[in-house]
Design an enzyme around this catalytic site. Sequence first.
Site, PDB file in Angstrom:
ATOM      1  CG  ASP A 111      -1.909   1.160   1.207  1.00 12.84           C
ATOM      2  OD1 ASP A 111      -1.904   1.931   0.228  1.00 12.84           O
ATOM      3  OD2 ASP A 111      -2.694   1.278   2.171  1.00 12.84           O
ATOM      4  CD  GLU A 141      -4.973  -0.307  -0.180  1.00 11.32           C
ATOM      5  OE1 GLU A 141      -5.847   0.374   0.375  1.00 11.32           O
ATOM      6  OE2 GLU A 141      -4.440  -1.311   0.351  1.00 11.32           O
ATOM      7  CG  ASP A 200      -7.751   2.942  -0.025  1.00 11.20           C
ATOM      8  OD1 ASP A 200      -8.945   3.224   0.180  1.00 11.20           O
ATOM      9  OD2 ASP A 200      -6.922   2.862   0.898  1.00 11.20           O
ATOM     10  CE  LYS A 249      -9.049   1.661   3.452  1.00 12.52           C
ATOM     11  NZ  LYS A 249      -7.834   2.491   3.629  1.00 12.52           N
TER      12      LYS A 249
END
Length: 365
Positions: free
Chosen positions: A190, A218, A243, A267
Amino acid sequence: MRIVSVETELISMKLKKPFKTALRQVSVADALIVKLTADTGDIGYGSASPTAVITGDTNESIEGAIKNYIAPSVVGMDIEELEAIMRKVESSAVHNTSAKAAVDIALYDLFAKRFNIPLYRLFGGARKEIESDITISVNSPEEMAADAINYVKNGYKTLKTKVGVDGKLDIRRVKAIRDAVGPDVQLRLDANQGWTPKEAIKTIRAMEDQGFDIELVEQPVKAIDIEGLKYITSNVETPIMADEALFSPHDCFILLKERAADILNIKLMKCGGLHNAQKINAMAESCGVECMIGCMIESKVGIAAAAHFAGGKLNITRADLDAVDLIEKEPISGGVELSKNKLILSDGAGLGIKNIDFDGGAFDE
Protein backbone atom coordinates in the site's frame (compact mmCIF):
# COMPACT_ATOMS: atom_id res chain seq x y z
CA MET A 1 -40.04 1.40 15.64
CA ARG A 2 -39.41 5.14 15.43
CA ILE A 3 -36.09 6.85 16.06
CA VAL A 4 -36.37 9.10 19.11
CA SER A 5 -32.77 10.19 19.78
CA VAL A 6 -29.24 10.28 18.39
CA GLU A 7 -26.38 10.58 20.91
CA THR A 8 -22.62 10.69 20.42
CA GLU A 9 -19.61 10.14 22.64
CA LEU A 10 -15.90 10.14 21.88
CA ILE A 11 -13.68 7.20 22.72
CA SER A 12 -9.87 7.13 22.47
CA MET A 13 -7.86 3.92 22.14
CA LYS A 14 -4.09 3.59 22.47
CA LEU A 15 -2.40 1.53 19.76
CA LYS A 16 0.08 -1.25 20.52
CA LYS A 17 2.69 0.62 18.45
CA PRO A 18 2.60 3.72 16.22
CA PHE A 19 0.87 3.25 12.87
CA LYS A 20 2.95 4.86 10.10
CA THR A 21 2.12 5.38 6.43
CA ALA A 22 3.23 7.69 3.64
CA LEU A 23 0.47 10.08 4.80
CA ARG A 24 0.49 10.08 8.61
CA GLN A 25 1.56 8.61 11.94
CA VAL A 26 -0.96 7.65 14.63
CA SER A 27 -0.44 6.48 18.22
CA VAL A 28 -3.99 6.91 19.53
CA ALA A 29 -7.17 6.01 17.64
CA ASP A 30 -10.20 8.22 18.19
CA ALA A 31 -13.75 7.10 17.41
CA LEU A 32 -17.01 8.96 17.76
CA ILE A 33 -19.61 6.42 18.87
CA VAL A 34 -23.22 6.96 17.83
CA LYS A 35 -26.12 5.62 19.90
CA LEU A 36 -29.40 5.65 18.03
CA THR A 37 -32.43 4.88 20.22
CA ALA A 38 -35.90 3.82 19.08
CA ASP A 39 -39.23 4.26 20.88
CA THR A 40 -39.15 0.53 21.69
CA GLY A 41 -35.95 0.96 23.67
CA ASP A 42 -33.88 -0.82 21.02
CA ILE A 43 -30.47 0.70 20.29
CA GLY A 44 -28.41 0.91 17.12
CA TYR A 45 -24.67 1.57 17.38
CA GLY A 46 -22.45 3.30 14.84
CA SER A 47 -18.95 4.72 14.79
CA ALA A 48 -16.89 7.26 12.88
CA SER A 49 -13.11 7.56 12.84
CA PRO A 50 -11.47 10.87 11.89
CA THR A 51 -8.87 10.57 9.12
CA ALA A 52 -8.30 14.16 8.06
CA VAL A 53 -5.57 13.36 5.52
CA ILE A 54 -7.91 11.01 3.62
CA THR A 55 -11.54 11.95 4.26
CA GLY A 56 -11.00 15.49 5.54
CA ASP A 57 -13.05 14.63 8.64
CA THR A 58 -12.08 15.51 12.22
CA ASN A 59 -13.71 14.71 15.55
CA GLU A 60 -15.23 18.18 15.65
CA SER A 61 -16.55 18.13 12.09
CA ILE A 62 -18.03 14.65 12.50
CA GLU A 63 -19.83 15.54 15.72
CA GLY A 64 -21.07 18.83 14.27
CA ALA A 65 -22.41 17.22 11.11
CA ILE A 66 -24.27 14.54 13.09
CA LYS A 67 -25.69 16.91 15.71
CA ASN A 68 -26.68 19.78 13.44
CA TYR A 69 -27.60 18.14 10.14
CA ILE A 70 -27.89 14.34 10.09
CA ALA A 71 -29.63 13.62 13.40
CA PRO A 72 -32.44 16.17 12.88
CA SER A 73 -33.17 14.61 9.50
CA VAL A 74 -33.75 11.08 10.87
CA VAL A 75 -35.34 11.59 14.31
CA GLY A 76 -39.01 10.67 14.15
CA MET A 77 -38.69 8.36 11.17
CA ASP A 78 -39.66 4.68 11.26
CA ILE A 79 -36.68 2.34 10.90
CA GLU A 80 -38.64 0.22 8.42
CA GLU A 81 -38.50 3.18 6.00
CA LEU A 82 -34.80 2.49 5.58
CA GLU A 83 -34.46 3.64 1.95
CA ALA A 84 -36.18 6.94 2.71
CA ILE A 85 -34.03 7.44 5.81
CA MET A 86 -30.84 6.82 3.83
CA ARG A 87 -31.88 9.42 1.29
CA LYS A 88 -32.33 11.87 4.15
CA VAL A 89 -28.87 11.06 5.49
CA GLU A 90 -27.26 11.44 2.08
CA SER A 91 -28.95 14.79 1.37
CA SER A 92 -28.39 16.24 4.84
CA ALA A 93 -24.96 17.61 3.86
CA VAL A 94 -22.38 17.21 1.11
CA HIS A 95 -19.21 15.23 1.85
CA ASN A 96 -18.94 14.44 5.62
CA THR A 97 -18.70 10.75 4.71
CA SER A 98 -17.47 9.61 8.13
CA ALA A 99 -20.36 11.26 9.93
CA LYS A 100 -22.82 9.75 7.47
CA ALA A 101 -21.17 6.34 7.88
CA ALA A 102 -21.56 6.45 11.67
CA VAL A 103 -25.30 7.12 11.47
CA ASP A 104 -25.69 4.70 8.54
CA ILE A 105 -24.10 1.88 10.57
CA ALA A 106 -26.33 2.62 13.56
CA LEU A 107 -29.38 2.59 11.29
CA TYR A 108 -28.48 -0.80 9.82
CA ASP A 109 -27.79 -2.16 13.30
CA LEU A 110 -31.24 -1.05 14.41
CA PHE A 111 -32.89 -2.26 11.20
CA ALA A 112 -31.46 -5.77 11.63
CA LYS A 113 -32.51 -5.77 15.29
CA ARG A 114 -36.04 -4.90 14.17
CA PHE A 115 -36.13 -8.25 12.34
CA ASN A 116 -33.93 -10.07 14.88
CA ILE A 117 -31.19 -11.20 12.47
CA PRO A 118 -27.42 -10.75 12.39
CA LEU A 119 -26.38 -8.00 9.99
CA TYR A 120 -24.31 -10.33 7.80
CA ARG A 121 -27.42 -12.39 7.09
CA LEU A 122 -29.27 -9.24 6.07
CA PHE A 123 -26.54 -8.65 3.46
CA GLY A 124 -26.67 -12.19 2.08
CA GLY A 125 -25.20 -14.51 4.71
CA ALA A 126 -22.31 -15.75 2.57
CA ARG A 127 -20.02 -16.64 5.51
CA LYS A 128 -19.48 -16.11 9.21
CA GLU A 129 -15.67 -15.97 9.22
CA ILE A 130 -13.58 -13.28 7.51
CA GLU A 131 -9.86 -13.70 6.97
CA SER A 132 -7.94 -10.43 7.36
CA ASP A 133 -4.44 -9.29 6.58
CA ILE A 134 -2.46 -7.15 9.02
CA THR A 135 -0.56 -3.96 8.26
CA ILE A 136 3.18 -3.43 8.62
CA SER A 137 3.93 0.26 9.15
CA VAL A 138 6.63 2.14 7.24
CA ASN A 139 9.90 1.80 9.15
CA SER A 140 13.43 0.57 8.46
CA PRO A 141 13.67 -2.66 6.45
CA GLU A 142 14.99 -4.45 9.54
CA GLU A 143 12.11 -3.34 11.81
CA MET A 144 9.51 -4.16 9.17
CA ALA A 145 10.99 -7.63 8.70
CA ALA A 146 10.89 -8.22 12.46
CA ASP A 147 7.25 -7.09 12.59
CA ALA A 148 6.45 -9.43 9.70
CA ILE A 149 7.94 -12.42 11.50
CA ASN A 150 5.93 -11.66 14.65
CA TYR A 151 2.66 -11.32 12.72
CA VAL A 152 3.22 -14.63 10.92
CA LYS A 153 3.95 -16.31 14.27
CA ASN A 154 0.62 -14.94 15.49
CA GLY A 155 -1.23 -16.66 12.66
CA TYR A 156 -1.41 -14.11 9.85
CA LYS A 157 -1.02 -15.48 6.34
CA THR A 158 -1.28 -12.16 4.47
CA LEU A 159 0.75 -9.05 5.24
CA LYS A 160 -0.09 -5.57 4.00
CA THR A 161 3.13 -3.60 3.77
CA LYS A 162 3.13 0.18 3.82
CA VAL A 163 5.42 1.74 1.21
CA GLY A 164 5.39 4.92 -0.89
CA VAL A 165 8.00 7.03 0.91
CA ASP A 166 11.02 6.22 -1.30
CA GLY A 167 10.88 3.82 -4.26
CA LYS A 168 14.41 2.47 -3.88
CA LEU A 169 14.07 2.05 -0.12
CA ASP A 170 10.65 0.49 -0.62
CA ILE A 171 12.27 -2.28 -2.68
CA ARG A 172 14.68 -2.96 0.17
CA ARG A 173 11.79 -2.98 2.64
CA VAL A 174 9.80 -5.52 0.65
CA LYS A 175 12.87 -7.68 0.00
CA ALA A 176 13.65 -7.78 3.72
CA ILE A 177 10.09 -8.88 4.50
CA ARG A 178 9.97 -11.51 1.75
CA ASP A 179 13.34 -12.92 2.84
CA ALA A 180 12.14 -13.00 6.46
CA VAL A 181 8.79 -14.74 5.96
CA GLY A 182 9.55 -16.94 2.94
CA PRO A 183 7.46 -17.63 -0.18
CA ASP A 184 4.27 -18.96 1.42
CA VAL A 185 3.10 -15.71 3.04
CA GLN A 186 1.06 -13.42 0.81
CA LEU A 187 2.30 -9.83 0.48
CA ARG A 188 0.20 -6.80 -0.41
CA LEU A 189 1.66 -3.31 -0.79
CA ASP A 190 0.00 0.00 0.00
CA ALA A 191 1.72 3.14 -1.27
CA ASN A 192 -0.95 5.53 0.08
CA GLN A 193 -0.58 7.80 -2.99
CA GLY A 194 3.16 8.12 -2.37
CA TRP A 195 4.61 7.46 -5.84
CA THR A 196 4.45 9.18 -9.19
CA PRO A 197 3.15 7.05 -12.08
CA LYS A 198 6.64 6.51 -13.54
CA GLU A 199 8.16 5.81 -10.13
CA ALA A 200 5.38 3.31 -9.43
CA ILE A 201 5.94 1.43 -12.68
CA LYS A 202 9.72 1.38 -12.19
CA THR A 203 9.39 0.17 -8.58
CA ILE A 204 6.73 -2.45 -9.25
CA ARG A 205 8.57 -3.83 -12.28
CA ALA A 206 11.76 -4.09 -10.21
CA MET A 207 9.89 -6.11 -7.61
CA GLU A 208 8.40 -8.31 -10.34
CA ASP A 209 11.87 -8.90 -11.81
CA GLN A 210 13.23 -9.87 -8.41
CA GLY A 211 10.42 -12.36 -7.87
CA PHE A 212 8.86 -10.79 -4.77
CA ASP A 213 5.48 -12.25 -5.80
CA ILE A 214 3.30 -9.30 -4.74
CA GLU A 215 -0.43 -10.01 -4.69
CA LEU A 216 -1.45 -6.40 -5.35
CA VAL A 217 -0.37 -2.78 -5.00
CA GLU A 218 -2.84 -0.37 -3.44
CA GLN A 219 -3.26 3.26 -4.53
CA PRO A 220 0.23 3.93 -5.90
CA VAL A 221 -0.52 7.53 -7.01
CA LYS A 222 -2.54 10.56 -5.95
CA ALA A 223 -6.28 9.96 -5.61
CA ILE A 224 -7.16 12.51 -8.29
CA ASP A 225 -4.76 11.02 -10.84
CA ILE A 226 -7.10 8.53 -12.51
CA GLU A 227 -5.09 8.67 -15.74
CA GLY A 228 -1.91 7.89 -13.83
CA LEU A 229 -3.61 5.01 -12.03
CA LYS A 230 -4.82 3.61 -15.34
CA TYR A 231 -1.34 4.05 -16.85
CA ILE A 232 0.19 1.97 -14.05
CA THR A 233 -2.52 -0.70 -14.24
CA SER A 234 -1.90 -1.06 -17.98
CA ASN A 235 1.87 -1.30 -17.67
CA VAL A 236 2.59 -3.75 -14.86
CA GLU A 237 1.67 -7.40 -14.32
CA THR A 238 0.89 -6.96 -10.61
CA PRO A 239 -2.81 -6.18 -9.94
CA ILE A 240 -3.47 -2.56 -8.92
CA MET A 241 -6.13 -1.64 -6.36
CA ALA A 242 -7.86 1.74 -6.01
CA ASP A 243 -8.39 3.05 -2.48
CA GLU A 244 -8.29 6.82 -1.95
CA ALA A 245 -9.53 7.25 -5.52
CA LEU A 246 -12.78 5.55 -4.51
CA PHE A 247 -15.22 7.37 -2.26
CA SER A 248 -18.63 7.42 -3.89
CA PRO A 249 -20.63 5.17 -6.23
CA HIS A 250 -19.90 7.78 -8.90
CA ASP A 251 -16.15 7.35 -8.32
CA CYS A 252 -16.71 3.61 -8.73
CA PHE A 253 -18.44 4.20 -12.05
CA ILE A 254 -15.51 6.29 -13.34
CA LEU A 255 -12.88 3.75 -12.22
CA LEU A 256 -14.79 0.90 -13.86
CA LYS A 257 -15.49 2.88 -17.01
CA GLU A 258 -11.81 3.83 -17.40
CA ARG A 259 -10.58 0.38 -16.33
CA ALA A 260 -8.21 2.28 -14.10
CA ALA A 261 -7.75 -0.46 -11.49
CA ASP A 262 -8.01 -4.24 -11.20
CA ILE A 263 -9.53 -4.29 -7.69
CA LEU A 264 -11.51 -1.78 -5.60
CA ASN A 265 -11.11 -1.12 -1.88
CA ILE A 266 -14.37 -0.21 -0.14
CA LYS A 267 -14.10 1.66 3.16
CA LEU A 268 -17.24 2.71 5.01
CA MET A 269 -15.68 5.96 6.21
CA LYS A 270 -14.97 6.97 2.61
CA CYS A 271 -18.24 5.99 0.97
CA GLY A 272 -20.61 7.11 3.73
CA GLY A 273 -21.57 3.72 5.11
CA LEU A 274 -23.15 0.41 4.25
CA HIS A 275 -25.84 1.79 1.94
CA ASN A 276 -23.32 3.14 -0.56
CA ALA A 277 -20.97 0.19 0.00
CA GLN A 278 -23.68 -2.06 -1.42
CA LYS A 279 -23.99 0.12 -4.52
CA ILE A 280 -20.24 0.11 -5.12
CA ASN A 281 -19.91 -3.64 -4.69
CA ALA A 282 -22.89 -4.30 -6.98
CA MET A 283 -21.42 -2.15 -9.76
CA ALA A 284 -18.02 -3.77 -9.42
CA GLU A 285 -19.47 -7.28 -9.41
CA SER A 286 -21.52 -6.48 -12.52
CA CYS A 287 -18.26 -5.58 -14.28
CA GLY A 288 -16.39 -8.65 -13.05
CA VAL A 289 -14.23 -6.65 -10.64
CA GLU A 290 -13.57 -7.98 -7.13
CA CYS A 291 -13.56 -5.80 -4.03
CA MET A 292 -11.68 -5.63 -0.78
CA ILE A 293 -13.30 -4.37 2.43
CA GLY A 294 -10.89 -2.06 4.22
CA CYS A 295 -10.84 0.17 7.29
CA MET A 296 -9.27 3.19 8.90
CA ILE A 297 -7.82 2.96 12.41
CA GLU A 298 -11.31 2.35 13.75
CA SER A 299 -13.27 1.17 16.74
CA LYS A 300 -14.62 -2.35 16.94
CA VAL A 301 -18.07 -1.01 16.02
CA GLY A 302 -16.79 0.16 12.63
CA ILE A 303 -14.80 -3.03 12.10
CA ALA A 304 -17.83 -5.14 12.98
CA ALA A 305 -19.94 -3.26 10.43
CA ALA A 306 -17.35 -3.78 7.68
CA ALA A 307 -16.90 -7.44 8.61
CA HIS A 308 -20.66 -8.09 8.59
CA PHE A 309 -20.88 -6.50 5.14
CA ALA A 310 -18.05 -8.70 3.87
CA GLY A 311 -19.76 -11.69 5.48
CA GLY A 312 -22.78 -11.10 3.30
CA LYS A 313 -21.11 -10.56 -0.08
CA LEU A 314 -19.11 -13.11 -2.08
CA ASN A 315 -17.65 -10.39 -4.32
CA ILE A 316 -15.73 -9.10 -1.27
CA THR A 317 -12.81 -11.46 -1.77
CA ARG A 318 -10.27 -9.75 0.50
CA ALA A 319 -10.35 -8.03 3.87
CA ASP A 320 -8.08 -5.50 5.52
CA LEU A 321 -9.78 -5.23 8.91
CA ASP A 322 -6.77 -5.37 11.19
CA ALA A 323 -7.55 -2.31 13.35
CA VAL A 324 -9.12 -4.57 15.96
CA ASP A 325 -5.68 -6.19 16.45
CA LEU A 326 -3.77 -2.90 16.57
CA ILE A 327 -5.51 -1.55 19.68
CA GLU A 328 -3.75 -2.10 23.01
CA LYS A 329 -6.87 -2.48 25.19
CA GLU A 330 -10.20 -3.24 23.51
CA PRO A 331 -13.03 -1.19 25.13
CA ILE A 332 -15.84 -2.77 23.10
CA SER A 333 -17.25 -6.27 23.43
CA GLY A 334 -19.34 -8.19 20.92
CA GLY A 335 -19.84 -7.59 17.21
CA VAL A 336 -16.85 -9.56 16.02
CA GLU A 337 -14.16 -11.63 17.72
CA LEU A 338 -10.56 -12.07 16.58
CA SER A 339 -9.12 -15.59 16.28
CA LYS A 340 -5.59 -15.33 14.93
CA ASN A 341 -6.10 -13.93 11.41
CA LYS A 342 -9.85 -14.49 11.32
CA LEU A 343 -12.77 -12.34 12.40
CA ILE A 344 -15.72 -14.36 13.71
CA LEU A 345 -19.05 -12.59 13.25
CA SER A 346 -21.60 -12.37 16.03
CA ASP A 347 -24.89 -14.21 15.62
CA GLY A 348 -26.63 -11.65 17.80
CA ALA A 349 -29.18 -9.35 16.21
CA GLY A 350 -27.67 -6.49 14.20
CA LEU A 351 -23.98 -5.93 14.82
CA GLY A 352 -24.13 -7.85 18.09
CA ILE A 353 -22.37 -5.13 20.10
CA LYS A 354 -22.71 -5.90 23.83
CA ASN A 355 -20.89 -3.15 25.69
CA ILE A 356 -18.86 0.02 25.09
CA ASP A 357 -16.69 1.10 28.01
CA PHE A 358 -15.96 4.82 28.38
CA ASP A 359 -13.63 4.95 31.39
CA GLY A 360 -15.86 2.92 33.62
CA GLY A 361 -18.82 2.16 31.41
CA ALA A 362 -21.39 3.78 29.18
CA PHE A 363 -23.81 2.73 26.48
CA ASP A 364 -24.08 -0.64 28.22
CA GLU A 365 -26.88 -2.91 26.95
